[in-house]
Design a protein around this motif. Structure first.
Motif, mmCIF file in Angstrom:
data_model
loop_
_atom_site.group_PDB
_atom_site.id
_atom_site.type_symbol
_atom_site.label_atom_id
_atom_site.label_comp_id
_atom_site.label_asym_id
_atom_site.label_seq_id
_atom_site.Cartn_x
_atom_site.Cartn_y
_atom_site.Cartn_z
ATOM 1 N N GLY A 1 0.816 -1.212 0.000
ATOM 2 C CA GLY A 1 0.000 0.000 0.000
ATOM 3 C C GLY A 1 0.848 1.259 0.000
ATOM 4 N N VAL A 2 1.944 1.231 0.759
ATOM 5 C CA VAL A 2 2.862 2.380 0.793
ATOM 6 C C VAL A 2 3.477 2.606 -0.581
ATOM 7 C CG1 VAL A 2 5.033 3.243 1.752
ATOM 8 C CG2 VAL A 2 3.362 2.170 3.258
ATOM 9 N N GLY A 3 3.956 1.513 -1.190
ATOM 10 C CA GLY A 3 4.517 1.633 -2.533
ATOM 11 C C GLY A 3 3.492 2.117 -3.534
ATOM 12 N N GLY A 4 2.247 1.656 -3.347
ATOM 13 C CA GLY A 4 1.159 2.059 -4.222
ATOM 14 C C GLY A 4 0.673 3.467 -3.982
ATOM 15 N N MET A 5 1.235 4.149 -3.004
ATOM 16 C CA MET A 5 0.930 5.565 -2.778
ATOM 17 C C MET A 5 2.077 6.467 -3.248
ATOM 18 S SD MET A 5 -0.822 5.434 0.990
ATOM 19 C CE MET A 5 -1.156 7.183 0.993
ATOM 20 N N ILE A 6 3.300 6.048 -2.944
ATOM 21 C CA ILE A 6 4.463 6.887 -3.255
ATOM 22 C C ILE A 6 4.720 6.981 -4.762
ATOM 23 C CG2 ILE A 6 6.967 7.082 -3.009
ATOM 24 C CD1 ILE A 6 6.670 5.831 -0.220
ATOM 25 N N VAL A 7 4.735 5.833 -5.451
ATOM 26 C CA VAL A 7 5.054 5.839 -6.882
ATOM 27 C C VAL A 7 4.021 6.614 -7.701
ATOM 28 C CG1 VAL A 7 5.501 4.409 -8.925
ATOM 29 C CG2 VAL A 7 6.365 3.692 -6.682
ATOM 30 N N PRO A 8 2.706 6.448 -7.468
ATOM 31 C CA PRO A 8 1.736 7.256 -8.215
ATOM 32 C C PRO A 8 1.924 8.757 -8.019
ATOM 33 C CG PRO A 8 0.626 5.423 -7.186
ATOM 34 C CD PRO A 8 2.017 5.428 -6.644
ATOM 35 N N ALA A 9 2.230 9.165 -6.784
ATOM 36 C CA ALA A 9 2.448 10.589 -6.515
ATOM 37 C C ALA A 9 3.663 11.104 -7.289
ATOM 38 C CB ALA A 9 2.641 10.817 -5.010
ATOM 39 N N LEU A 10 4.727 10.300 -7.328
ATOM 40 C CA LEU A 10 5.941 10.709 -8.053
ATOM 41 C C LEU A 10 5.685 10.793 -9.560
ATOM 42 C CD1 LEU A 10 8.662 8.614 -6.162
ATOM 43 C CD2 LEU A 10 8.193 11.068 -5.955
ATOM 44 N N ILE A 11 4.918 9.852 -10.088
ATOM 45 C CA ILE A 11 4.594 9.877 -11.524
ATOM 46 C C ILE A 11 3.766 11.118 -11.848
ATOM 47 C CG2 ILE A 11 3.195 8.755 -13.315
ATOM 48 C CD1 ILE A 11 4.194 6.088 -12.270
ATOM 49 N N TYR A 12 2.807 11.425 -10.979
ATOM 50 C CA TYR A 12 1.997 12.629 -11.209
ATOM 51 C C TYR A 12 2.885 13.876 -11.210
ATOM 52 C CZ TYR A 12 -1.432 16.322 -10.733
ATOM 53 O OH TYR A 12 -2.174 17.467 -10.950
ATOM 54 N N LEU A 13 3.786 13.960 -10.251
ATOM 55 C CA LEU A 13 4.673 15.124 -10.153
ATOM 56 C C LEU A 13 5.609 15.226 -11.360
ATOM 57 C CD1 LEU A 13 5.554 15.053 -6.351
ATOM 58 C CD2 LEU A 13 4.144 16.736 -7.544
ATOM 59 N N ILE B 1 -11.993 0.978 -2.183
ATOM 60 C CA ILE B 1 -12.162 -0.377 -1.650
ATOM 61 C C ILE B 1 -13.486 -0.994 -2.085
ATOM 62 C CG2 ILE B 1 -13.155 0.419 0.546
ATOM 63 C CD1 ILE B 1 -11.567 -1.861 1.891
ATOM 64 N N ALA B 2 -14.544 -0.199 -2.209
ATOM 65 C CA ALA B 2 -15.850 -0.739 -2.598
ATOM 66 C C ALA B 2 -15.821 -1.282 -4.019
ATOM 67 C CB ALA B 2 -16.924 0.344 -2.469
ATOM 68 N N PHE C 1 -5.682 -9.847 1.245
ATOM 69 C CA PHE C 1 -4.536 -9.009 0.885
ATOM 70 C C PHE C 1 -5.002 -7.678 0.304
ATOM 71 C CE2 PHE C 1 -1.855 -7.579 -2.679
ATOM 72 C CZ PHE C 1 -0.658 -7.324 -2.031
ATOM 73 N N LEU C 2 -5.955 -7.719 -0.640
ATOM 74 C CA LEU C 2 -6.435 -6.492 -1.273
ATOM 75 C C LEU C 2 -7.174 -5.611 -0.270
ATOM 76 C CD1 LEU C 2 -6.699 -4.869 -3.884
ATOM 77 C CD2 LEU C 2 -8.794 -6.139 -4.398
ATOM 78 N N THR C 3 -7.925 -6.237 0.637
ATOM 79 C CA THR C 3 -8.639 -5.468 1.666
ATOM 80 C C THR C 3 -7.656 -4.740 2.578
ATOM 81 O OG1 THR C 3 -10.463 -7.064 1.668
ATOM 82 C CG2 THR C 3 -10.279 -5.608 3.581
ATOM 83 N N ALA C 4 -6.637 -5.470 3.068
ATOM 84 C CA ALA C 4 -5.638 -4.858 3.950
ATOM 85 C C ALA C 4 -4.873 -3.760 3.218
ATOM 86 C CB ALA C 4 -4.675 -5.919 4.468
ATOM 87 N N LEU C 5 -4.551 -3.986 1.938
ATOM 88 C CA LEU C 5 -3.851 -2.980 1.136
ATOM 89 C C LEU C 5 -4.697 -1.709 1.002
ATOM 90 C CD1 LEU C 5 -1.968 -3.665 -2.198
ATOM 91 C CD2 LEU C 5 -3.541 -1.754 -2.025
ATOM 92 N N ALA C 6 -5.991 -1.901 0.703
ATOM 93 C CA ALA C 6 -6.882 -0.749 0.525
ATOM 94 C C ALA C 6 -7.067 0.014 1.837
ATOM 95 C CB ALA C 6 -8.244 -1.216 -0.007
ATOM 96 N N GLY D 1 -2.881 -8.959 -10.815
ATOM 97 C CA GLY D 1 -4.296 -8.635 -10.994
ATOM 98 C C GLY D 1 -4.833 -7.761 -9.871
ATOM 99 N N ALA D 2 -4.415 -8.075 -8.636
ATOM 100 C CA ALA D 2 -4.840 -7.273 -7.486
ATOM 101 C C ALA D 2 -4.280 -5.857 -7.573
ATOM 102 C CB ALA D 2 -4.402 -7.934 -6.183
ATOM 103 N N ALA D 3 -3.027 -5.733 -8.014
ATOM 104 C CA ALA D 3 -2.407 -4.415 -8.159
ATOM 105 C C ALA D 3 -3.141 -3.584 -9.204
ATOM 106 C CB ALA D 3 -0.934 -4.572 -8.553
ATOM 107 N N MET D 4 -3.599 -4.253 -10.266
ATOM 108 C CA MET D 4 -4.360 -3.540 -11.289
ATOM 109 C C MET D 4 -5.707 -3.076 -10.738
ATOM 110 S SD MET D 4 -4.102 -2.377 -14.326
ATOM 111 C CE MET D 4 -2.787 -3.303 -15.120
ATOM 112 N N LEU D 5 -6.350 -3.903 -9.936
ATOM 113 C CA LEU D 5 -7.618 -3.492 -9.311
ATOM 114 C C LEU D 5 -7.422 -2.320 -8.358
ATOM 115 C CD1 LEU D 5 -9.602 -6.759 -8.419
ATOM 116 C CD2 LEU D 5 -10.027 -5.136 -10.258
ATOM 117 N N ALA D 6 -6.244 -2.254 -7.736
ATOM 118 C CA ALA D 6 -5.954 -1.158 -6.812
ATOM 119 C C ALA D 6 -5.885 0.187 -7.521
ATOM 120 C CB ALA D 6 -4.647 -1.426 -6.075
ATOM 121 N N SER D 7 -5.774 0.158 -8.859
ATOM 122 C CA SER D 7 -5.732 1.414 -9.618
ATOM 123 C C SER D 7 -7.110 2.045 -9.764
ATOM 124 C CB SER D 7 -5.127 1.178 -11.005
ATOM 125 O OG SER D 7 -5.962 0.367 -11.795
#
Length: 435
Positions: free
Chosen positions: A110-122, A142-143, A163-168, A383-389
């Motif tokens: 989840g941390v990685g899935g927050m930091i990298v998107p922010a850096l790409i946006y910047l 999450i819904a 895993f996806l629930t805890a990540l979200a 697949g889970a990482a893609m759903l997290a998008s």
């Protein structure tokens, strides 16, 4: 149990429909679709004007006036964040975030899935007003994510859903911290002091053993939430803080509960009954005792979370989507997709989430600091990482905090919709093949 016609034709089918994990995602999707249709129909002006109507609350000289749109985002969404807070506390105490080793993989993903998107946006928006939108692609809806994964049924291992629930949930906690620290416009110190006073009262009430939900509601809404609303710190943060003060302990043990219920059941069986549908006074008092014992065997936190989940899933989130997802597509729609904000949000969600989550998972698993969830492999995690998008709700919420310029808001929402549609479809397809 005797079934009445209303049970057979209405109550049971409705309960079954609302009880499905996919239902909340479907309702949210329909609300967003309705908003998009209205915003691009002859009723577009009326649709947009509706959310700008002023609504006032107060008495005498103390009056708070905000548009309906602000009340939804500041007030109604506080209910959403309150339930998020309840879920977080439960998960930390007895759920997927309790065991540090088991929680390490989804939390760090989840941390990685927050930091990298922010850096790409910047990278797309290094300066200017658009720079403020870096928090938009950080969160997972999450819904929607769990709704999509539930459509696959048994094809997806239960451990991957966990895993996806805890990540979200980790994502949600990160989003709350980002909102509190980076999306606060101004600070009214006196209001914050008042809010701190109410927070102390809430914590003290918990320590003293107060379990009355109305008491916490009075202090939490009438005190803490109102103080934060006036302080400049986003009021949804107050909702999370208030949730963490709700008691999470029982007053009777499992064995004590069973013993009491057996004794009360024996008393009820031995009580004199009558030949009509009404219970006797003796039976009524026993039933009241059974209800009281059952209430003491359940924590206020779980009672409140269970009671409020339908409100959030079927009222709060759909209303939020109806008010915020209505994008009037411009005539130069394709050109807008090439805008740095749209590209930053879409790339951050689609590419950043996958890179951040998979990168963290690879590092942790490669160095044996964590292991795969049971019965899963790299294809499942991908697949889970893609759903997290799918960042729909939280991303739209942060968009409204990050930008005041309508053009930037439109561009960000286009990126959110694009990424959520592509990410949801791709995640479903990948997990279907992996299963």
């Amino acid at each position: 149990m005797k079934k009445t016609p209303i049970d057979i034709w209405v109550t049971d089918p409705l309960s079954s429909f609302l009880g499905r994990q996919t239902t909340s995602g479907i309702v949210l999707f329909v609300a967003a679709l309705v908003a998009l249709v209205l915003a691009n129909s002859p009723f577009a002006d009326a649709y947009h004007h509706l959310w700008h109507n002023e609504f006032s609350v107060g008495f005498n000289d103390f009056i708070i006036s905000k548009t309906l749109h602000h009340w939804i985002n500041d007030g109604l969404m506080a209910v959403f964040f309150f339930v998020i807070g309840l879920e977080l506390k439960r998960e930390i105490m007895a759920g997927e975030l309790r065991n540090p080793r088991d929680a390490l993989l989804p939390i760090m993903a989840g941390v990685g899935g927050m930091i990298v998107p922010a850096l790409i946006y910047l990278a797309f928006n290094p300066s200017g007003d658009a720079n403020d939108g870096w928090g938009i692609p950080m969160a997972t809806d999450i819904a929607f994510a769990l709704g999509i994964i539930s459509l696959l049924g048994n094809r997806v291992p239960l451990s991957l859903k966990v895993f996806l629930t805890a990540l979200a949930i980790a994502d949600d906690l990160g989003a709350v911290l980002v909102i509190a620290v980076f999306y606060t416009s101004h600070i009214d110190v006196m209001s914050l002091v008042v809010g701190a006073g109410f927070m102390i009262l809430l914590v003290t009430s918990n320590l003293l053993g107060v379990r009355n939900i109305l008491w916490y509601g009075l202090l939490g809404i009438g005190g803490l939430w109102m103080a934060f609303l006036l302080s400049g710190v986003h009021a949804t943060i107050a909702a999370v803080l208030a949730a963490f003060t709700i008691p999470a302990n029982v007053k009777i043990s499992d064995k004590g509960f069973v013993s009491h219920i057996k004794a009360l059941g024996d008393r009820f069986e031995a009580a004199t009954s009558n030949d009509v549908t009404l219970v006797t006074d003796e039976q009524l008092h026993i039933l009241e005792d059974i209800r009281a014992v059952a209430k003491e065997a359940l924590t206020p936190l779980q009672r409140l979370e269970h009671a409020m989940h339908p409100l959030v899933a079927f009222v709060v989130m759909p209303v939020f989507a109806l008010a915020n997802a209505g994008i009037s597509f411009p005539s130069d729609f394709l050109n807008q997709l090439a805008n740095p904000v749209t590209l930053g949000v879409a790339s951050g969600l689609l590419g950043g989430k996958v890179i951040g989550i998979m990168g963290m998972c690879y590092i942790l698993i490669h160095f044996q600091w964590a292991s795969f969830p049971e019965q899963t492999g790299w294809s499942h995690l991908f697949g889970a990482a893609m759903l997290a998008s799918v960042g729909f709700t939280m991303s739209l919420f942060i968009t409204e905090l990050a930008f005041s310029d309508d053009a930037l808001i439109l561009q960000a929402k286009l990126g959110i919709l694009l990424a959520s549609l592509v990410g949801g479809a791709a995640g479903y397809y990948l997990l279907k093949r992996a299963g």
